[in-house]
Scaffold this active site. Structure first.
Site, PDB file in Angstrom:
ATOM      1  CB  SER A   4      -0.965  -0.046   1.187  1.00  9.05           C
ATOM      2  OG  SER A   4      -2.086   0.751   0.959  1.00  9.05           O
ATOM      3  CG  ASP A  33      -6.219  -1.405  -4.547  1.00 15.17           C
ATOM      4  OD1 ASP A  33      -6.761  -0.736  -3.633  1.00 15.17           O
ATOM      5  OD2 ASP A  33      -5.093  -1.910  -4.426  1.00 15.17           O
ATOM      6  CG  HIS A  76      -5.435  -2.360  -0.413  1.00 20.84           C
ATOM      7  ND1 HIS A  76      -4.954  -1.669  -1.497  1.00 20.84           N
ATOM      8  CD2 HIS A  76      -4.861  -1.788   0.675  1.00 20.84           C
ATOM      9  CE1 HIS A  76      -4.139  -0.710  -1.087  1.00 20.84           C
ATOM     10  NE2 HIS A  76      -4.054  -0.774   0.232  1.00 20.84           N
TER      11      HIS A  76
END
Length: 428
Positions: free
Chosen positions: A209, A305, A373
């Site tokens: 991330s 995502d 994610h």
């Protein structure tokens, strides 16, 4: 993402789309789940002070925390001024001279109010960090992580809100906020080099991330700090944030990144290969940075995502009537028109990826059709019996094959809902 710590922080921020977007969302789930302390943690913890380091350990299976006290005098501190932290598991055997350095994610903060919220949790203060266990790409089991299990494995905790790019000398007197992410990265890498990484044979800089973005932004710098003879590569998981408009037609994320760069004075720490051609805020978007890199890179991302859909495509500010609320929670709840929007998002995402033959060298891509994610930090999505696959290949195998030059691949999944192996969830 789960656990009460995440739910509490999210509930505090849901009244403000900006706060939810970048201050308290993102990679909180896995870190919170892994780091959630039991009531007896402080009683169990053993703490020793050695050469300016505080090393804290807890229950069996947890990986030691290193509080880098020596970094404080250099101004390399979290948002609240507390020392930076990393977790370290030494390598052994054939992996004794190999290193995987993984950076935690956790969004960004673009103003003093948002950064102040982070000071009250582990996203801005090491005072709230606890020991955690390693899994996925950091796992220590040969069967479940055959290519990296015995390497020196490091997880850098994220407490600056700028993807480790900030460096403002002045401390805000009213808030006591320190914008020093780049100094934190430098101090931790310097410590790892002294621990033996300066003699590395193999090294992989990775992240999830906001940490996945950091793996791209710091990729060439990491390469330059290690021996010229070492094999050095970078791996970005769920860090390919795209420059696009939200459902209301606004450039929400571009405006946000501009504010982050200005607040943290990040421009001087972004890759010059990008800032020499683009405005600094655009160099927070991988699509403008990756073609300028010199170091081999692997891009892992979900085409749908979950975090980008929730906070970039359909942020609360762009959806005042909350018509996207259920769709953002579970892609199966999306209406036909929302699914069309998601398919268009996938098309735009794929168009933003580097084209075949572009730099960097040995570029590999793995884009699945999951609503997820971050997929490298959990064993069940990294390399397990039922892990997600694209072209019959699991993520952990694809990354290992690429690192060891067994295969350079470009795997792009078919559109949703074609992949039954997906684990659709918003994990960080």
């Amino acid at each position: 993402m789960s656990v009460s710590a995440w739910d509490n922080l999210r509930s505090r921020s849901c009244s403000s789309s900006l706060s939810m977007f970048f201050s308290t969302t993102h990679t909180m789930a896995v870190a919170a789940a892994a780091a959630a302390p039991s009531g007896a943690w402080l009683a169990r913890a053993a703490t020793v002070l050695v050469l300016g380091l505080v090393v804290a350990s807890a229950k069996a299976g947890d990986v030691d925390m290193v509080f880098l006290k020596s970094a404080v005098s250099k101004g390399a501190v979290c948002l609240d001024g507390s020392p930076p932290v990393f977790h370290f598991s030494p390598g052994s055997g054939s992996g004794a001279n190999n290193w995987v350095v993984h950076m935690e994610g956790g969004g960004w903060c673009r103003n003093a109010a948002e950064c102040s919220v982070r000071k009250g949790n582990f996203r801005g203060s090491s005072k709230f960090m606890r020991p955690l266990s390693f899994s996925g790409i950091l796992g220590g089991n040969q069967r479940s992580n055959p290519d990296f299990y015995n390497w020196n494995r490091v997880k850098i905790r994220y407490c600056d809100g700028s993807s480790f790019t900030g460096d403002v000398e002045t401390v805000e007197t009213s808030t006591n906020l320190h914008y020093r992410g780049a100094r934190v990265w430098d101090a931790i890498i310097e410590d790892l080099l002294a621990r033996g990484m300066s003699k590395a044979h193999n090294a992989l800089l990775s992240g999830c991330s906001a940490g996945g973005l950091a793996a791209i932004l710091h990729c060439d710098k990491f390469r330059d700090l290690l021996p010229a003879t070492a094999k050095v590569k970078c791996f970005s998981d769920a860090g390919y944030f795209v420059d696009g408009r939200d459902i209301s037609g606004k450039d929400f994320v571009k405006t946000f990144y501009k504010d982050v760069v200005n607040l943290h004075d990040s421009a001087k720490n972004l890759p010059a290969s990008c800032t020499s051609k683009q405005s600094p805020e655009l160099c927070f978007f991988p699509q403008y940075v990756v073609p300028t890199l010199r170091t081999p890179l692997f891009i892992l991302n979900a085409a749908y995502d979950a975090w980008q859909i929730k906070n970039v495509l359909a942020p609360s500010a762009a959806d005042p009537k909350k018509t996207w609320a259920q769709c953002k929670l579970d892609i199966k709840n999306c209406s036909s028109s929302q699914l069309t929007t998601l398919q268009n998002f996938r098309t735009d995402f794929l168009a933003a990826l580097p084209k075949p033959g572009q730099s960097p060298p040995s570029l590999s891509i793995f884009i699945d059709s999951c609503h997820a994610h971050c997929q490298s930090g959990s064993q069940d999505t990294w390399l397990a019996g039922d892990s997600p696959t694209v072209e019959k290949t699991q993520i952990g195998k694809a990354v290992g094959d690429w690192y060891y030059d067994r295969e350079v691949s470009r795997r792009i999944d078919c559109p949703y809902p074609c992949n039954p192996t997906c684990k659709n969830r918003d994990d960080d």
